[in-house]
Design an enzyme around this catalytic site. Structure first.
Site, mmCIF file in Angstrom:
data_model
loop_
_atom_site.group_PDB
_atom_site.id
_atom_site.type_symbol
_atom_site.label_atom_id
_atom_site.label_comp_id
_atom_site.label_asym_id
_atom_site.label_seq_id
_atom_site.Cartn_x
_atom_site.Cartn_y
_atom_site.Cartn_z
ATOM 1 N N HIS A 1 60.958 32.469 3.783
ATOM 2 C CA HIS A 1 61.364 32.916 2.543
ATOM 3 C C HIS A 1 62.683 33.711 2.297
ATOM 4 O O HIS A 1 63.032 34.613 1.660
ATOM 5 C CB HIS A 1 60.314 33.989 2.166
ATOM 6 C CG HIS A 1 58.778 33.513 2.088
ATOM 7 N ND1 HIS A 1 57.669 34.154 2.096
ATOM 8 C CD2 HIS A 1 58.393 32.204 1.627
ATOM 9 C CE1 HIS A 1 56.637 33.549 2.174
ATOM 10 N NE2 HIS A 1 57.006 32.312 1.502
ATOM 11 N N ASN B 1 63.661 20.469 -3.112
ATOM 12 C CA ASN B 1 62.601 21.120 -1.966
ATOM 13 C C ASN B 1 61.560 19.985 -1.626
ATOM 14 O O ASN B 1 60.868 19.673 -2.508
ATOM 15 C CB ASN B 1 62.131 22.068 -2.571
ATOM 16 C CG ASN B 1 61.333 23.003 -1.907
ATOM 17 O OD1 ASN B 1 60.876 22.540 -0.747
ATOM 18 N ND2 ASN B 1 60.651 24.357 -2.330
ATOM 19 N N GLU C 1 64.589 30.953 -5.893
ATOM 20 C CA GLU C 1 65.139 30.322 -4.821
ATOM 21 C C GLU C 1 65.939 29.377 -5.011
ATOM 22 O O GLU C 1 66.951 29.059 -4.573
ATOM 23 C CB GLU C 1 63.811 30.259 -3.924
ATOM 24 C CG GLU C 1 62.942 31.251 -3.528
ATOM 25 C CD GLU C 1 61.876 30.769 -2.793
ATOM 26 O OE1 GLU C 1 61.902 30.403 -1.649
ATOM 27 O OE2 GLU C 1 60.790 30.662 -3.339
#
Length: 404
Positions: free
Chosen positions: A181, A10, A385
């Protein structure tokens, strides 16, 4: 035996978060973070499974150096990026526009499209691209997969996704509601169904992702039908530093009367609004401490936050028609019992309530906090996530025959 590890990256503008997971058993082999990239005081924090956290400080000039430092830390634990057990690298990409509705193996055309979307995600997509290109240079032989924040929301009907502005203008400039999201909303809606002992396609869920950034979604049978964020992450709920929903004419008023530039207003609405704009704090723990001490500014900020949240719960109840569960997730949603209690207070007529004792219990796993006889379940479901990105990445490379 085919490789089963996935490295999840990320990449932010000045940070890289990462996790290495073994998808055969769902084991998290290592987690870490490189922050303050480009500064003299950069920090790398790495934690192997079952081991002590290690920290390194010192200058990390760019993302290339950051990923090489990550690779070196993984190698110390026998988990090197060059290991044959590594099946793929999964990348979080914030904006995929209308084109990317699924996880996608990255090639030159995909990179070009992510770059073309920079105008609608100027803070995020450039950093995501940097991380991808650096990882490609590090392991050019390995499948690299983009998992898009916006993908889960591409199932919204046009009635939810379009703004009521001139259609030709909107299409020319790609102005529509994309939502964000998405990996969190996908994971949490599915885990909520599992918590209820039901299949995702049989469950309607309102997901409330409440962190410093916050968004709500209405999920019908595993598919998103509405979400609170729009063209950018600014729309919707009151957030830590973002205003959320607002009359757009406020912008013109500030330009004309306040003589503020577009950049100044952008900074105001994204970085100096929301909770921090209302009371000077964007940490819900500190705000609650101030509320309990009788601070009126903190009380007003909390009340505005809850008012907006409650409006979205009611709106999405109407959109779905039938609601089986409301799920709270992310930092505030998972940890702030007063937020959960206040958000559903007064909604008993909709079948919503929390049990005070269950709501007060802190825990790491998914759990129900509603009374046993509640018509609508209220749940706390920790988001993951990175696991969602790894799961989607591994499934894609497995299905495409890239695992040997």
């Amino acid at each position: 035996m085919s490789p089963s590890r996935v490295l999840v990256l990320n990449s932010g503008s000045s940070s890289v978060k990462y996790q290495l997971l073994d998808m055969r058993g769902g084991e998290r082999l290592a987690v870490g973070l490189v922050e303050r990239i480009g500064e003299e005081t950069s920090l790398l924090r790495h934690t192997p499974a079952g081991g002590e956290a290690r920290e390194r400080t010192g200058a990390v000039p760019d993302h290339d150096a950051a990923l090489k430092a990550v690779a070196a830390e993984l190698a110390k634990d026998g988990l090197g990026v060059d290991a044959p057990e590594l099946a793929a690298i999964g990348h979080r990409v914030v904006h995929g526009g209308k084109r990317f509705t699924e996880p996608t193996v990255i090639d030159d055309a995909v990179l070009a499209e992510i770059e073309r979307l920079i105008p609608v995600a100027p803070l995020h997509n450039p950093a995501n691209l940097t991380g991808i290109r650096t990882a490609q240079a590090l392991r050019p032989d390995l499948p690299q997969v983009a998992v898009f924040d916006t993908a889960f929301h591409t199932t919204m009907p046009e009635s939810a996704a379009r703004y009521a502005i001139d259609v030709e203008t909107a299409d020319r400039h790609r102005v529509r509601r994309y939502g964000f999201h998405g990996t969190s909303h996908a994971y949490v809606s599915r885990e909520t169904a599992r918590l209820l002992g039901r299949a995702p396609e049989d469950v309607n869920v309102i997901v409330l992702h409440l962190g410093n950034g916050a968004s709500a979604s209405a999920v019908r049978g595993g598919h998103c039908v509405d979400t609170s964020m729009g063209l950018t992450p600014l729309e919707g709920l009151v957030m830590g530093t973002r205003s959320g929903d607002m009359d757009p004419a406020v912008i013109f008023h500030l330009m004309r009367v306040g003589e503020m530039s577009a950049d100044e207003i952008d900074t105001l609405l994204n970085k100096r609004s929301g909770l921090i704009g209302l009371c000077g704090d964007n940490d819900m723990r500190e705000i609650r401490r101030r509320v309990d001490a009788g601070d009126e500014r903190a009380r007003l900020a909390f009340d505005i936050y809850i008012h907006r949240l409650k409006k979205y719960i009611g709106a999405y109840y109407a959109v779905l028609g039938r609601v089986d569960a409301v799920a709270f997730t992310a930092g505030v949603g998972e940890n702030a019992a007063p937020v959960r209690e206040a958000a559903v207070a007064g909604l008993e007529g909709l079948g919503l309530a929390v049990d005070d004792e269950l709501n007060a219990v802190r825990g790491d796993g998914a759990r129900l906090i509603s009374p046993p006889d509640a018509r609508v379940a209220v749940a706390v479901v920790p988001t993951d996530e990175e696991m969602e990105i790894a799961t989607q990445t591994y499934a894609l490379v497995n299905a495409s025959g890239n695992l040997t």
